[in-house]
Design a protein around this motif. Sequence first.
Motif, PDB file in Angstrom:
ATOM      1  N   ARG A  36      58.434  93.904   0.193  1.00  0.00           N
ATOM      2  CA  ARG A  36      57.949  93.558   1.157  1.00  0.00           C
ATOM      3  C   ARG A  36      56.746  92.456   0.738  1.00  0.00           C
ATOM      4  O   ARG A  36      56.614  91.322   1.386  1.00  0.00           O
ATOM      5  CB  ARG A  36      56.850  94.369   1.881  1.00  0.00           C
ATOM      6  N   VAL A  37      55.954  92.660  -0.363  1.00  0.00           N
ATOM      7  CA  VAL A  37      55.212  91.687  -0.705  1.00  0.00           C
ATOM      8  C   VAL A  37      55.674  90.286  -1.069  1.00  0.00           C
ATOM      9  O   VAL A  37      55.198  89.260  -0.703  1.00  0.00           O
ATOM     10  CB  VAL A  37      54.068  92.012  -1.790  1.00  0.00           C
ATOM     11  N   ARG A  38      56.808  90.570  -1.771  1.00  0.00           N
ATOM     12  CA  ARG A  38      57.676  89.143  -2.259  1.00  0.00           C
ATOM     13  C   ARG A  38      58.004  88.414  -1.053  1.00  0.00           C
ATOM     14  O   ARG A  38      57.851  87.252  -0.794  1.00  0.00           O
ATOM     15  CB  ARG A  38      58.714  89.538  -3.183  1.00  0.00           C
ATOM     16  N   TYR A  39      58.458  89.097  -0.111  1.00  0.00           N
ATOM     17  CA  TYR A  39      59.137  88.424   1.091  1.00  0.00           C
ATOM     18  C   TYR A  39      57.751  87.713   1.981  1.00  0.00           C
ATOM     19  O   TYR A  39      57.811  86.687   2.402  1.00  0.00           O
ATOM     20  CB  TYR A  39      59.658  89.515   2.232  1.00  0.00           C
ATOM     21  N   GLU A 202      62.149  83.308  11.130  1.00  0.00           N
ATOM     22  CA  GLU A 202      63.099  84.354  10.295  1.00  0.00           C
ATOM     23  C   GLU A 202      63.346  85.734  10.617  1.00  0.00           C
ATOM     24  O   GLU A 202      62.286  86.229  10.919  1.00  0.00           O
ATOM     25  CB  GLU A 202      62.875  83.977   8.776  1.00  0.00           C
ATOM     26  N   ILE A 203      64.517  86.215  10.663  1.00  0.00           N
ATOM     27  CA  ILE A 203      64.451  87.554  10.640  1.00  0.00           C
ATOM     28  C   ILE A 203      65.491  87.899   9.488  1.00  0.00           C
ATOM     29  O   ILE A 203      66.581  87.433   9.311  1.00  0.00           O
ATOM     30  CB  ILE A 203      65.174  87.996  11.992  1.00  0.00           C
ATOM     31  N   LYS A 204      64.936  88.848   8.599  1.00  0.00           N
ATOM     32  CA  LYS A 204      65.742  89.362   7.691  1.00  0.00           C
ATOM     33  C   LYS A 204      65.821  90.889   7.582  1.00  0.00           C
ATOM     34  O   LYS A 204      64.992  91.663   8.204  1.00  0.00           O
ATOM     35  CB  LYS A 204      65.139  88.985   6.437  1.00  0.00           C
ATOM     36  N   GLY A 205      66.995  91.271   7.191  1.00  0.00           N
ATOM     37  CA  GLY A 205      67.087  92.991   6.854  1.00  0.00           C
ATOM     38  C   GLY A 205      66.511  93.530   5.378  1.00  0.00           C
ATOM     39  O   GLY A 205      66.134  92.596   4.433  1.00  0.00           O
ATOM     40  N   MET A 206      66.132  94.696   5.619  1.00  0.00           N
ATOM     41  CA  MET A 206      65.518  95.204   4.027  1.00  0.00           C
ATOM     42  C   MET A 206      66.285  96.656   4.097  1.00  0.00           C
ATOM     43  O   MET A 206      66.297  97.332   4.766  1.00  0.00           O
ATOM     44  CB  MET A 206      63.965  95.593   4.370  1.00  0.00           C
ATOM     45  N   VAL A 217      65.704  92.394   0.217  1.00  0.00           N
ATOM     46  CA  VAL A 217      65.731  91.659   1.546  1.00  0.00           C
ATOM     47  C   VAL A 217      66.977  90.794   1.515  1.00  0.00           C
ATOM     48  O   VAL A 217      67.234  90.384   0.667  1.00  0.00           O
ATOM     49  CB  VAL A 217      64.427  90.985   1.572  1.00  0.00           C
ATOM     50  N   GLY A 218      67.645  90.881   2.679  1.00  0.00           N
ATOM     51  CA  GLY A 218      69.063  90.265   2.851  1.00  0.00           C
ATOM     52  C   GLY A 218      69.338  90.044   4.152  1.00  0.00           C
ATOM     53  O   GLY A 218      68.515  89.801   5.157  1.00  0.00           O
ATOM     54  N   HIS A 219      70.682  90.082   4.617  1.00  0.00           N
ATOM     55  CA  HIS A 219      71.023  89.950   5.940  1.00  0.00           C
ATOM     56  C   HIS A 219      71.735  91.071   6.656  1.00  0.00           C
ATOM     57  O   HIS A 219      71.696  91.177   7.723  1.00  0.00           O
ATOM     58  CB  HIS A 219      72.208  88.877   5.821  1.00  0.00           C
ATOM     59  N   TYR A 225      64.166  96.007   9.279  1.00  0.00           N
ATOM     60  CA  TYR A 225      64.239  94.299   9.191  1.00  0.00           C
ATOM     61  C   TYR A 225      62.879  93.901   9.157  1.00  0.00           C
ATOM     62  O   TYR A 225      61.840  94.714   9.659  1.00  0.00           O
ATOM     63  CB  TYR A 225      65.009  93.842  10.340  1.00  0.00           C
ATOM     64  N   LEU A 226      62.559  92.581   8.728  1.00  0.00           N
ATOM     65  CA  LEU A 226      61.370  91.962   8.827  1.00  0.00           C
ATOM     66  C   LEU A 226      61.482  90.704   9.707  1.00  0.00           C
ATOM     67  O   LEU A 226      62.547  90.088   9.769  1.00  0.00           O
ATOM     68  CB  LEU A 226      60.993  91.357   7.381  1.00  0.00           C
ATOM     69  N   MET A 227      60.418  90.342  10.445  1.00  0.00           N
ATOM     70  CA  MET A 227      60.341  89.202  11.448  1.00  0.00           C
ATOM     71  C   MET A 227      59.363  88.422  10.947  1.00  0.00           C
ATOM     72  O   MET A 227      58.201  88.899  11.161  1.00  0.00           O
ATOM     73  CB  MET A 227      60.497  89.504  12.779  1.00  0.00           C
ATOM     74  N   HIS A 228      59.502  87.051  10.761  1.00  0.00           N
ATOM     75  CA  HIS A 228      58.406  86.105  10.130  1.00  0.00           C
ATOM     76  C   HIS A 228      58.154  85.219  11.423  1.00  0.00           C
ATOM     77  O   HIS A 228      59.213  84.547  11.947  1.00  0.00           O
ATOM     78  CB  HIS A 228      58.979  85.192   9.037  1.00  0.00           C
ATOM     79  N   CYS A 229      56.851  85.295  11.880  1.00  0.00           N
ATOM     80  CA  CYS A 229      56.538  84.473  13.215  1.00  0.00           C
ATOM     81  C   CYS A 229      55.563  83.404  12.864  1.00  0.00           C
ATOM     82  O   CYS A 229      54.873  83.610  11.948  1.00  0.00           O
ATOM     83  CB  CYS A 229      56.328  85.423  14.200  1.00  0.00           C
TER      84      CYS A 229
END
Length: 233
Positions: A36-39, A202-206, A217-219, A225-229
């Motif tokens: 999570r922190v790396r993402y 971006e939306i990524k799965g974890m 973290v991937g597809h 999942y994570l969402m960067h806004c």
Amino acid sequence: MSNVDAAEIRHFSSMASRWWDPRGEMAALHHINPARVRYIENAVGGLRGKHIADVGCGAGILTEALAARGAKAIGIDLAEASLEVAKLHGLESGIKCEYRCVSAEDLAAEMPGAFDVVCCLEMLEHVPDPASVIAACAALVKPGGDVVFSTINRNPKAYALMIVGAEMLTQLVPRGTHEYAKFIKPSELEAWCRAAGLSAIEIKGMRYNPLLKSATVGHDMDVNYLMHCRRDA
């Protein structure tokens, strides 16, 4: 204080003293935290010197990790017992963070546009009105600032893995931690973000591997999942 589930607060407060035990009930949270922190660090272009709010911080596992990488971090939660544990752990670790027992909505009214980054991880699926928290996160971040959410998708696979598998069969997380009806589809999260003035970048799965005790973290967004806004300028 209206956007709070008292049963959820009691549930997480009951585990407060064991939150930092890497082999205890919150072990999975410790395992996924590095990913999570790396993402977050990559998504927002580095953490050093940035003012970050960690919404729904619990006992501060993410908050401390952000501060350890140079962020000026504040964690907020409504479970006072968890916050007391966070403060005590900070004294032991020497990592300086601020913690406050305040809702996201109240902090947004007090400090609008005060943060470079706002994180709200594994929290939206535990409140009665996630859209209200999302709107508060949008109000907390400065125009052009970054907001990162993470939550759990709502589909049969997520039910099988997160509730049947993780809670009932393997006890990877304490039973009763999740309620399937509160899981959130990415399309729902994106719509709430858009309504709050946030654009999904971006939306990524974890994916969590309990054998390796790590996450990647991937597809694959079927479960976590994570969402960067980014807040519209």
